[in-house]
Design a protein around this motif. Structure first.
Motif, PDB file in Angstrom:
ATOM      1  N   GLY A   4       0.934  -0.862   0.069  1.00 46.47           N
ATOM      2  CA  GLY A   4      -0.029  -0.076   0.146  1.00 46.47           C
ATOM      3  C   GLY A   4       0.993   1.289   0.065  1.00 46.47           C
ATOM      4  O   GLY A   4       0.649   2.261  -0.774  1.00 46.47           O
ATOM      5  N   SER A   5       1.921   1.032   0.902  1.00 47.68           N
ATOM      6  CA  SER A   5       2.778   2.446   0.887  1.00 47.68           C
ATOM      7  C   SER A   5       3.416   2.649  -0.659  1.00 47.68           C
ATOM      8  O   SER A   5       3.755   3.841  -1.075  1.00 47.68           O
ATOM      9  N   THR A   6       3.952   1.618  -0.988  1.00 51.62           N
ATOM     10  CA  THR A   6       4.624   1.628  -2.299  1.00 51.62           C
ATOM     11  C   THR A   6       3.620   2.101  -3.368  1.00 51.62           C
ATOM     12  O   THR A   6       3.712   3.149  -4.301  1.00 51.62           O
ATOM     13  N   ILE A 130      -6.208  10.957  -2.373  1.00 51.07           N
ATOM     14  CA  ILE A 130      -7.212   9.946  -2.264  1.00 51.07           C
ATOM     15  C   ILE A 130      -6.600   8.601  -1.939  1.00 51.07           C
ATOM     16  O   ILE A 130      -6.980   8.256  -1.203  1.00 51.07           O
ATOM     17  N   VAL A 131      -5.592   8.405  -3.033  1.00 50.49           N
ATOM     18  CA  VAL A 131      -4.979   7.001  -2.710  1.00 50.49           C
ATOM     19  C   VAL A 131      -4.157   6.992  -1.263  1.00 50.49           C
ATOM     20  O   VAL A 131      -4.286   5.948  -0.935  1.00 50.49           O
ATOM     21  N   ALA A 132      -3.428   8.143  -1.011  1.00 58.26           N
ATOM     22  CA  ALA A 132      -2.614   8.183   0.116  1.00 58.26           C
ATOM     23  C   ALA A 132      -3.590   8.023   1.428  1.00 58.26           C
ATOM     24  O   ALA A 132      -3.231   7.364   2.368  1.00 58.26           O
ATOM     25  N   LEU A 133      -4.842   8.726   1.228  1.00 59.79           N
ATOM     26  CA  LEU A 133      -5.651   8.842   2.397  1.00 59.79           C
ATOM     27  C   LEU A 133      -6.438   7.360   2.397  1.00 59.79           C
ATOM     28  O   LEU A 133      -6.454   7.083   3.723  1.00 59.79           O
ATOM     29  N   VAL A 134      -6.685   6.533   1.460  1.00 56.81           N
ATOM     30  CA  VAL A 134      -7.186   5.354   1.661  1.00 56.81           C
ATOM     31  C   VAL A 134      -6.300   4.378   2.243  1.00 56.81           C
ATOM     32  O   VAL A 134      -6.502   3.320   3.267  1.00 56.81           O
ATOM     33  N   GLU A 135      -4.897   4.491   2.011  1.00 50.38           N
ATOM     34  CA  GLU A 135      -4.101   3.619   2.474  1.00 50.38           C
ATOM     35  C   GLU A 135      -3.712   3.704   3.841  1.00 50.38           C
ATOM     36  O   GLU A 135      -3.400   2.988   4.772  1.00 50.38           O
ATOM     37  N   PRO A 157       6.821   6.506   8.084  1.00 48.86           N
ATOM     38  CA  PRO A 157       6.845   8.066   7.492  1.00 48.86           C
ATOM     39  C   PRO A 157       6.354   7.869   6.213  1.00 48.86           C
ATOM     40  O   PRO A 157       6.170   9.190   5.535  1.00 48.86           O
ATOM     41  N   THR A 158       6.357   6.917   5.429  1.00 48.49           N
ATOM     42  CA  THR A 158       6.347   6.944   3.832  1.00 48.49           C
ATOM     43  C   THR A 158       4.837   7.419   3.658  1.00 48.49           C
ATOM     44  O   THR A 158       4.730   8.521   3.004  1.00 48.49           O
ATOM     45  N   THR A 159       3.734   6.674   3.880  1.00 48.13           N
ATOM     46  CA  THR A 159       2.408   6.820   3.525  1.00 48.13           C
ATOM     47  C   THR A 159       2.026   8.440   4.361  1.00 48.13           C
ATOM     48  O   THR A 159       1.365   9.226   3.413  1.00 48.13           O
ATOM     49  N   LEU A 160       2.458   8.583   5.511  1.00 41.79           N
ATOM     50  CA  LEU A 160       2.178  10.015   6.037  1.00 41.79           C
ATOM     51  C   LEU A 160       2.510  10.946   5.403  1.00 41.79           C
ATOM     52  O   LEU A 160       2.274  12.156   5.094  1.00 41.79           O
TER      53      LEU A 160
END
Length: 323
Positions: A4-6, A130-135, A157-160
């Motif tokens: 998901g982060s990737t 939106i993609v980052a928020l869903v993950e 720290p990645t997705t955040l």
């Protein structure tokens, strides 16, 4: 490495690459400082997220002779490099260019093109957000926390970083839209310049936030949750007399090093033993402690920088069979 982060990082890289090109084209056609600030912002986002991906890739390498606990902290390092070198430079350059424009009272040539580019950027960066928020939502639900708790306590720290960057990017577009719109309405470059300065300050604030978030995990930050779990479990165990010390270091979001000193109950150690056997066991334990202190002292005398030494003894049956 989190899939998901990737996905969130790669989506952001692809989207910001397209938006960066479009914004630079818009700046060349209009001369708007706000649009240049947004172009630099998107360029910084693209480079930062490329470094996030590099950190993700490098952090999953296995431990070796030079890095006994693996490369998990690479994720924090590349985030820190990104924040310090890219966003601060982008912030300074953007603000300086805007101030120069205000000094010379250079009015941008406003047409429909900058507004179309901002609209395009809204679509692309909004999708990335939106993609980052869903993950991020998936991650904090799996962790059993609220959005606010996970935002403050996450060790990934990645997705955040992508979530915050995309949020700031969307807000920056609103600032640019307001600045260019007011400049077009009034014919004054002041609003365009002010918008560029605000965007530059947003980049500086984002840089500080990202640098602070990653800095703490490069300074042997403890994992409070793991510490608390270990204490509660061991203190509730009937075999344990006292938990003297629990220390941990976050090596990566998926890897925590835990060290502890635990005092066992005498009745646990010496149950089903005669007085003579207990005396011998105590003598044996003292001998082990003397050996441990001797081994630690030998190393500390030759290498005085070795401040923390943890030795785990193995019994003969624990040793691997020799071929």
């Amino acid at each position: 490495m989190s899939h998901g982060s990737t996905k969130a990082v790669l989506t952001a890289v692809a989207g910001n690459s397209l938006v960066t090109i479009a914004k630079f084209v818009g700046f060349m056609l209009s001369g708007s400082s706000a649009l240049l600030a947004e172009a630099v912002h998107s360029l910084a986002d693209t480079a930062n997220q490329a470094l996030l991906y590099l950190g993700l890739r490098r952090s999953v390498r296995k431990a070796d002779d030079e890095h006994h606990f693996g490369y998990g902290q690479e994720r924090y390092f590349w985030n820190l490099v990104s924040a310090v070198t890219i966003f601060f430079l982008g912030c300074v350059y953007t603000i300086m260019h805007a101030i120069e424009q205000l000094r010379h009272d250079h009015s941008p040539e406003i047409s429909l093109i900058p507004f179309l580019i901002i609209g395009f950027a809204f679509i692309v960066e909004g999708y990335s957000l939106i993609v980052a928020l869903v993950e991020f939502k998936r991650q904090y639900r799996e962790a059993g926390k609220t959005f606010r708790q996970y935002f403050v306590e996450t060790k990934d720290p990645t997705t955040l970083a992508v979530l915050i960057e995309d949020s700031v990017a969307v807000f920056g577009l609103l600032v640019a839209l307001a600045g260019i719109g007011l400049a077009a309405y009034t014919g004054s470059a002041v609003f365009d310049g002010i918008a560029a300065i605000v965007i530059g300050l947003l980049m500086g604030g984002l840089a500080y936030f990202l640098a602070s978030m990653n800095r703490k995990y490069l300074l042997n930050h403890s994992n409070e949750e793991v510490d608390e779990v270990a204490r509660k479990i061991w203190q509730a165990d009937g075999q344990v007399q006292h938990v003297q010390r629990v220390n941990s270091i976050v090596l990566s979001p998926e890897d925590t090093l835990l060290m502890a000193e635990v005092e066992l109950r005498e009745e646990t150690i010496f149950s089903d033993m005669t007085q003579e056997e207990i005396a011998r066991a105590i003598q044996f334990m003292h001998k082990l402690d003397d050996i441990r202190r001797s081994l630690e002292g030998d190393v500390s005398r030759i290498a005085p920088e070795t401040k923390h030494i943890f030795i785990e003894f193995t019994t003969p049956q624990d040793k691997p069979d020799k071929a």
